[in-house]
Design an enzyme around this catalytic site. Structure first.
Site, PDB file in Angstrom:
ATOM      1  N   ILE A   2       5.391   2.285  -8.174  1.00 43.91           N
ATOM      2  CA  ILE A   2       4.730   2.301  -6.878  1.00 43.91           C
ATOM      3  C   ILE A   2       3.660   3.385  -7.027  1.00 43.91           C
ATOM      4  O   ILE A   2       3.944   4.497  -7.459  1.00 43.91           O
ATOM      5  CB  ILE A   2       5.714   2.586  -5.707  1.00 43.91           C
ATOM      6  CG1 ILE A   2       4.976   2.634  -4.360  1.00 43.91           C
ATOM      7  CG2 ILE A   2       6.544   3.842  -5.909  1.00 43.91           C
ATOM      8  CD1 ILE A   2       5.901   2.653  -3.127  1.00 43.91           C
ATOM      9  N   SER A   3       2.419   3.025  -6.760  1.00 48.48           N
ATOM     10  CA  SER A   3       1.302   3.934  -7.055  1.00 48.48           C
ATOM     11  C   SER A   3       1.382   5.230  -6.267  1.00 48.48           C
ATOM     12  O   SER A   3       1.962   5.291  -5.185  1.00 48.48           O
ATOM     13  CB  SER A   3      -0.038   3.260  -6.747  1.00 48.48           C
ATOM     14  OG  SER A   3      -0.288   2.244  -7.660  1.00 48.48           O
ATOM     15  N   GLN A   4       0.758   6.249  -6.826  1.00 51.40           N
ATOM     16  CA  GLN A   4       0.642   7.543  -6.150  1.00 51.40           C
ATOM     17  C   GLN A   4      -0.133   7.343  -4.836  1.00 51.40           C
ATOM     18  O   GLN A   4      -1.176   6.676  -4.822  1.00 51.40           O
ATOM     19  CB  GLN A   4      -0.136   8.479  -7.078  1.00 51.40           C
ATOM     20  CG  GLN A   4      -0.325   9.877  -6.548  1.00 51.40           C
ATOM     21  CD  GLN A   4      -1.159  10.714  -7.507  1.00 51.40           C
ATOM     22  OE1 GLN A   4      -1.471  10.286  -8.621  1.00 51.40           O
ATOM     23  NE2 GLN A   4      -1.526  11.896  -7.077  1.00 51.40           N
TER      24      GLN A   4
END
Length: 213
Positions: free
Chosen positions: A63-65
């Site tokens: 899950i992206s930053q």
């Protein structure tokens, strides 16, 4: 699937963090402040949900930053009603941000496991994409083109030509380009054959996988 005052407080701190890092678009900050990111992660990792970093999810993806999500979204300049193509649905978090901004989102995921999970999960928490597709993001989605903007949420070794051709004139493609480290790149479509390219520093993404079948 609870969203408590504690979670809301943690989200507010996250918004303050990404603001300090340079995100200025109030609508993007508002979306990050509203979406319960902890619900996109396994319940054992709640403490990590509102820290500004990427986190592993199923199928060797992340899950992206939150800062990266906000940065890419800000570059897209999404307006309510915009038709947006997302390459790499992943956890669905970026998709939720776009839906929150009023976009009609078409999102492609090539990992079957993630596709199934996210297709069920997003509507459950009230975020409905126009269409979630299991397929090869390199090809884009010609049937639904042209798009106001296209976002790629994985590192691409090169810019897939179909994505450029599926942009509206005046449209924006936001894509991290590179192998081990990517340069965040924005393409503005100025005309039938004319594109303007802007680069915005280095980011790290999981690789964009091409369908070998």
């Amino acid at each position: 699937m609870k969203d408590t005052f504690k979670h809301k407080g943690m989200r507010q701190q996250l918004v303050d963090t990404i603001k300090k890092k340079g995100i200025k678009d109030e609508r993007v900050l508002g979306a990050i402040g509203k979406i319960p990111r902890h619900l996109f992660m396994d319940s054992g990792f709640i403490d990590h949900a509102y820290v500004d970093k990427a986190f592993p999810i199923a199928a060797d993806q992340t899950i992206s930053q939150p800062y990266t999500v906000a940065f890419q979204t800000e570059l897209m300049q999404v307006k309510p009603g915009d038709k947006v193509l997302e390459i790499g649905t992943g956890s669905g978090y970026q998709c939720a941000v776009l839906v929150e901004l009023g976009a009609k989102v078409f999102s492609i995921e090539r990992q079957q496991e993630l596709f199934k999970k996210t297709s069920k999960f997003l509507p459950k928490i009230g975020y409905r994409a126009k269409k979630l597709i299991f397929g090869d993001g390199y090809k884009g989605l010609a049937d639904e083109a042209p798009f106001d903007s296209i976002i790629v949420t994985a590192g691409a070794p090169f810019v897939p030509k179909p994505l450029l051709s599926q942009l509206k004139v005046g449209g924006r493609l936001v894509i991290p380009v590179g192998d081990s480290v990517q340069t965040m790149t924005l393409y503005l479509r100025k005309g039938e054959k004319e594109f303007e390219k802007h680069e915005f520093g280095e980011f790290r993404f999981v690789p964009l996988l091409e369908d070998k079948n």
